[in-house]
Design a protein around this motif. Structure first.
Motif, PDB file in Angstrom:
ATOM      1  N   LYS A 228      34.183   1.153  -9.720  1.00  0.00           N
ATOM      2  CA  LYS A 228      35.599   1.385  -9.414  1.00  0.00           C
ATOM      3  C   LYS A 228      35.976   2.838  -9.714  1.00  0.00           C
ATOM      4  CE  LYS A 228      40.248  -0.034 -10.627  1.00  0.00           C
ATOM      5  NZ  LYS A 228      41.087  -0.749 -11.568  1.00  0.00           N
ATOM      6  N   ILE A 229      35.519   3.352 -10.840  1.00  0.00           N
ATOM      7  CA  ILE A 229      35.803   4.747 -11.206  1.00  0.00           C
ATOM      8  C   ILE A 229      35.191   5.695 -10.183  1.00  0.00           C
ATOM      9  CG2 ILE A 229      35.381   6.544 -12.948  1.00  0.00           C
ATOM     10  CD1 ILE A 229      37.522   4.422 -13.707  1.00  0.00           C
ATOM     11  N   VAL A 230      33.954   5.429  -9.777  1.00  0.00           N
ATOM     12  CA  VAL A 230      33.301   6.271  -8.766  1.00  0.00           C
ATOM     13  C   VAL A 230      34.120   6.256  -7.479  1.00  0.00           C
ATOM     14  CG1 VAL A 230      31.275   6.472  -7.258  1.00  0.00           C
ATOM     15  CG2 VAL A 230      30.975   6.144  -9.718  1.00  0.00           C
ATOM     16  N   GLY A 231      34.587   5.088  -7.075  1.00  0.00           N
ATOM     17  CA  GLY A 231      35.413   4.993  -5.872  1.00  0.00           C
ATOM     18  C   GLY A 231      36.689   5.805  -5.980  1.00  0.00           C
ATOM     19  N   GLU A 232      37.327   5.751  -7.146  1.00  0.00           N
ATOM     20  CA  GLU A 232      38.555   6.521  -7.353  1.00  0.00           C
ATOM     21  C   GLU A 232      38.271   8.023  -7.321  1.00  0.00           C
ATOM     22  OE1 GLU A 232      40.177   5.043 -11.018  1.00  0.00           O
ATOM     23  OE2 GLU A 232      40.694   3.104 -10.134  1.00  0.00           O
ATOM     24  N   LEU A 233      37.191   8.442  -7.949  1.00  0.00           N
ATOM     25  CA  LEU A 233      36.848   9.867  -7.968  1.00  0.00           C
ATOM     26  C   LEU A 233      36.460  10.353  -6.575  1.00  0.00           C
ATOM     27  CD1 LEU A 233      34.860   9.930 -11.319  1.00  0.00           C
ATOM     28  CD2 LEU A 233      37.092  10.970 -10.897  1.00  0.00           C
ATOM     29  N   ASP A 234      35.683   9.548  -5.862  1.00  0.00           N
ATOM     30  CA  ASP A 234      35.306   9.911  -4.488  1.00  0.00           C
ATOM     31  C   ASP A 234      36.540  10.002  -3.596  1.00  0.00           C
ATOM     32  OD1 ASP A 234      32.574  10.167  -4.901  1.00  0.00           O
ATOM     33  OD2 ASP A 234      32.118   8.110  -4.264  1.00  0.00           O
ATOM     34  N   GLY A 235      37.533   9.151  -3.856  1.00  0.00           N
ATOM     35  CA  GLY A 235      38.746   9.114  -3.048  1.00  0.00           C
ATOM     36  C   GLY A 235      39.625  10.340  -3.198  1.00  0.00           C
ATOM     37  N   ARG A 236      39.368  11.143  -4.195  1.00  0.00           N
ATOM     38  CA  ARG A 236      40.164  12.363  -4.410  1.00  0.00           C
ATOM     39  C   ARG A 236      39.815  13.470  -3.421  1.00  0.00           C
ATOM     40  NH1 ARG A 236      40.186  12.926 -11.002  1.00  0.00           N
ATOM     41  NH2 ARG A 236      41.335  10.999 -11.388  1.00  0.00           N
ATOM     42  N   GLY A 237      38.713  13.288  -2.679  1.00  0.00           N
ATOM     43  CA  GLY A 237      38.338  14.268  -1.677  1.00  0.00           C
ATOM     44  C   GLY A 237      37.543  15.442  -2.216  1.00  0.00           C
ATOM     45  N   HIS A 238      37.275  15.457  -3.509  1.00  0.00           N
ATOM     46  CA  HIS A 238      36.474  16.522  -4.109  1.00  0.00           C
ATOM     47  C   HIS A 238      35.014  16.291  -3.750  1.00  0.00           C
ATOM     48  CE1 HIS A 238      36.373  19.939  -6.734  1.00  0.00           C
ATOM     49  NE2 HIS A 238      35.417  19.405  -7.473  1.00  0.00           N
ATOM     50  N   LYS A 239      34.309  17.303  -3.364  1.00  0.00           N
ATOM     51  CA  LYS A 239      32.949  17.147  -2.856  1.00  0.00           C
ATOM     52  C   LYS A 239      31.891  17.192  -3.954  1.00  0.00           C
ATOM     53  CE  LYS A 239      34.328  16.769   1.304  1.00  0.00           C
ATOM     54  NZ  LYS A 239      34.463  15.452   1.842  1.00  0.00           N
ATOM     55  N   GLN A 240      32.048  16.357  -4.963  1.00  0.00           N
ATOM     56  CA  GLN A 240      31.033  16.214  -6.003  1.00  0.00           C
ATOM     57  C   GLN A 240      30.305  14.895  -5.770  1.00  0.00           C
ATOM     58  OE1 GLN A 240      30.372  18.597  -8.340  1.00  0.00           O
ATOM     59  NE2 GLN A 240      31.958  19.810  -7.383  1.00  0.00           N
ATOM     60  N   LEU A 241      29.106  14.800  -6.288  1.00  0.00           N
ATOM     61  CA  LEU A 241      28.327  13.571  -6.186  1.00  0.00           C
ATOM     62  C   LEU A 241      28.508  12.769  -7.463  1.00  0.00           C
ATOM     63  CD1 LEU A 241      26.157  11.847  -4.768  1.00  0.00           C
ATOM     64  CD2 LEU A 241      24.452  13.231  -5.955  1.00  0.00           C
ATOM     65  N   TYR A 242      28.969  11.538  -7.327  1.00  0.00           N
ATOM     66  CA  TYR A 242      29.139  10.644  -8.465  1.00  0.00           C
ATOM     67  C   TYR A 242      28.182   9.479  -8.316  1.00  0.00           C
ATOM     68  CZ  TYR A 242      33.425  13.199  -9.380  1.00  0.00           C
ATOM     69  OH  TYR A 242      34.330  14.188  -9.654  1.00  0.00           O
ATOM     70  N   SER A 243      27.612   9.032  -9.432  1.00  0.00           N
ATOM     71  CA  SER A 243      26.701   7.894  -9.392  1.00  0.00           C
ATOM     72  C   SER A 243      26.892   7.038 -10.637  1.00  0.00           C
ATOM     73  CB  SER A 243      25.253   8.372  -9.294  1.00  0.00           C
ATOM     74  OG  SER A 243      24.901   9.139 -10.423  1.00  0.00           O
ATOM     75  N   VAL A 244      26.381   5.813 -10.543  1.00  0.00           N
ATOM     76  CA  VAL A 244      26.421   4.864 -11.652  1.00  0.00           C
ATOM     77  C   VAL A 244      24.993   4.629 -12.112  1.00  0.00           C
ATOM     78  CG1 VAL A 244      26.976   2.493 -12.326  1.00  0.00           C
ATOM     79  CG2 VAL A 244      28.501   3.745 -10.792  1.00  0.00           C
ATOM     80  N   GLU A 245      24.781   4.700 -13.418  1.00  0.00           N
ATOM     81  CA  GLU A 245      23.464   4.451 -13.995  1.00  0.00           C
ATOM     82  C   GLU A 245      23.615   3.551 -15.210  1.00  0.00           C
ATOM     83  OE1 GLU A 245      21.674   8.174 -15.015  1.00  0.00           O
ATOM     84  OE2 GLU A 245      21.862   8.946 -12.978  1.00  0.00           O
ATOM     85  N   ARG A 246      22.612   2.763 -15.453  1.00  0.00           N
ATOM     86  CA  ARG A 246      22.576   1.930 -16.658  1.00  0.00           C
ATOM     87  C   ARG A 246      21.807   2.695 -17.733  1.00  0.00           C
ATOM     88  NH1 ARG A 246      23.561  -3.440 -17.893  1.00  0.00           N
ATOM     89  NH2 ARG A 246      22.374  -4.165 -19.703  1.00  0.00           N
TER      90      ARG A 246
END
Length: 59
Positions: A35-53
């Motif tokens: 959910k956090i990744v989706g919110e950050l991606d939705g800001r339009g900033h061109k950074q790569l976000y990922s989820v890791e365990r």
């Protein structure tokens, strides 16, 4: 691994244009982290976000 690793095992990671990786936050579930990744991606900033365990190896 310590108690906080067990309670918050999911990381959100941001990778910049130079390949530097930064921990954005730790979460109890993958759903929360996604959910956090989706919110950050939705800001339009061109950074790569990922989820890791924690303990997961990346290649």
């Amino acid at each position: 691994m310590n108690d906080s690793d067990v309670l918050l095992p999911w990381l959100v990671i941001r990778q910049d244009d130079n390949g530097n990786r930064y921990r954005v936050g730790r979460y109890a579930t993958k759903t929360e982290a996604d959910k956090i990744v989706g919110e950050l991606d939705g800001r339009g900033h061109k950074q790569l976000y990922s989820v890791e365990r924690i303990g997961q190896t990346t290649h």
